[in-house]
Scaffold this motif. Structure first.
Motif, short mmCIF file in Angstrom:
data_model
loop_
_atom_site.label_atom_id
_atom_site.label_comp_id
_atom_site.label_asym_id
_atom_site.label_seq_id
_atom_site.Cartn_x
_atom_site.Cartn_y
_atom_site.Cartn_z
N LEU A 62 56.92 101.65 64.93
CA LEU A 62 57.37 101.25 66.26
C LEU A 62 56.20 100.75 67.10
O LEU A 62 56.34 99.78 67.86
CB LEU A 62 58.05 102.45 66.95
N GLU A 63 55.04 101.37 66.94
CA GLU A 63 53.85 100.95 67.68
C GLU A 63 53.43 99.53 67.28
O GLU A 63 53.04 98.72 68.13
CB GLU A 63 52.69 101.92 67.43
N ARG A 66 55.83 97.12 68.80
CA ARG A 66 55.54 96.95 70.22
C ARG A 66 54.34 96.01 70.41
O ARG A 66 54.35 95.16 71.31
CB ARG A 66 55.25 98.30 70.85
N MET A 69 55.51 92.47 69.93
CA MET A 69 56.26 92.02 71.10
C MET A 69 55.32 91.65 72.24
O MET A 69 55.50 90.61 72.89
CB MET A 69 57.23 93.10 71.54
N GLU A 70 54.31 92.48 72.46
CA GLU A 70 53.35 92.19 73.53
C GLU A 70 52.58 90.91 73.25
O GLU A 70 52.31 90.12 74.17
CB GLU A 70 52.40 93.37 73.70
#
Length: 244
Positions: A62-63, A66, A69-70
């Motif tokens: 998940l990290e 993320r 996405m960033e």
């Protein structure tokens, strides 16, 4: 562990809502709101499980998702420097920066699309070309050098689109043939296209800039500083309509 902590938090919220409803007398409206909250929570829980499954299939956490996405949402300040620029250079609605090369077959296919956009929106868009020769394309650097030689004579864009169809047959003879087609001074072109250390450094400067902003292959496009994984003329049309 994040999986369970998120669910536990949602359960805690639901419990607090239930307690508040009970203390308020447990009206029918309160029960309906509680039922709606529980339903929404179950939907979110199911969607989270699907997301987690998809991430596990990709082999990322998940990290990491993320971070992706960033990176995708980051707006970069990409300088023109000495790159070829076409179109509205003073007040464009959109700035399209293209990281690309000449041996890549996908780059060859997208070149006519870019040429049409050049012709259609010279007053609305600024187009910037950045060299990003992939290491396994052995002729890509020499082709980039030849286009820089054309740029020195003010005919980069003509040369770029004339060379694009030759991605499978790049060679010095092809570069010279295309240079003749677009009307370059051939003797000067031959001198300027030499892939010496200075020329390699010029190309590598673009490449390192691409690495910095997250280029993941060729061609890669950035519109107003933001990477576009699904670049298309339709996307450009849509962004032009939305541009202020």
């Amino acid at each position: 562990m994040k999986h369970f902590s998120i669910i536990a938090l949602a359960i805690l919220v639901g419990s607090l809502v239930a307690c508040n409803q009970a203390s308020a007398g447990g009206s029918f409206g309160g029960q309906a709101k509680l039922d709606s909250l529980e339903k929404n929570f179950n939907v979110l829980k199911e969607e989270f499980e699907v997301l987690k499954y998809a991430l596990d299939k990709r082999g990322i956490s998940l990290e990491q998702a993320r971070a992706e996405m960033e990176a995708d949402n980051k707006v970069w300040d990409i300088p023109d420097e000495d790159s070829p620029v076409f179109g509205n250079t003073k007040n464009p609605k959109l700035t399209i920066v293209e990281f690309t090369e000449f041996q890549c077959p996908y780059c060859s296919r997208i070149a006519p699309v870019m040429q049409e956009l050049n012709k259609k929106y010279p007053n609305e868009i600024k187009f910037v070309y950045k060299h990003f020769p992939l290491s396994f394309h052995v002729n890509a650097q020499a082709a980039a050098a030849s286009s820089i030689a054309a740029h020195k004579q003010g005919k980069f864009w003509e040369y770029r689109y004339a060379l694009a169809p030759h991605s499978k047959e790049l060679s010095d003879s092809i570069y010279i043939e295309v240079a003749k087609q677009v009307g370059l001074n051939i003797e000067q072109f031959k001198k300027d296209m030499v892939l010496d250390s200075a020329m390699s450094a010029r190309i590598d400067k673009d490449f390192q800039l691409g690495v910095k902003v997250g280029v993941q292959g060729t061609p890669n496009f950035y519109i107003n500083g933001k990477r576009q994984d699904r670049f298309s003329p339709d996307l450009v049309e849509k962004m032009l309509k939305e541009a202020k």
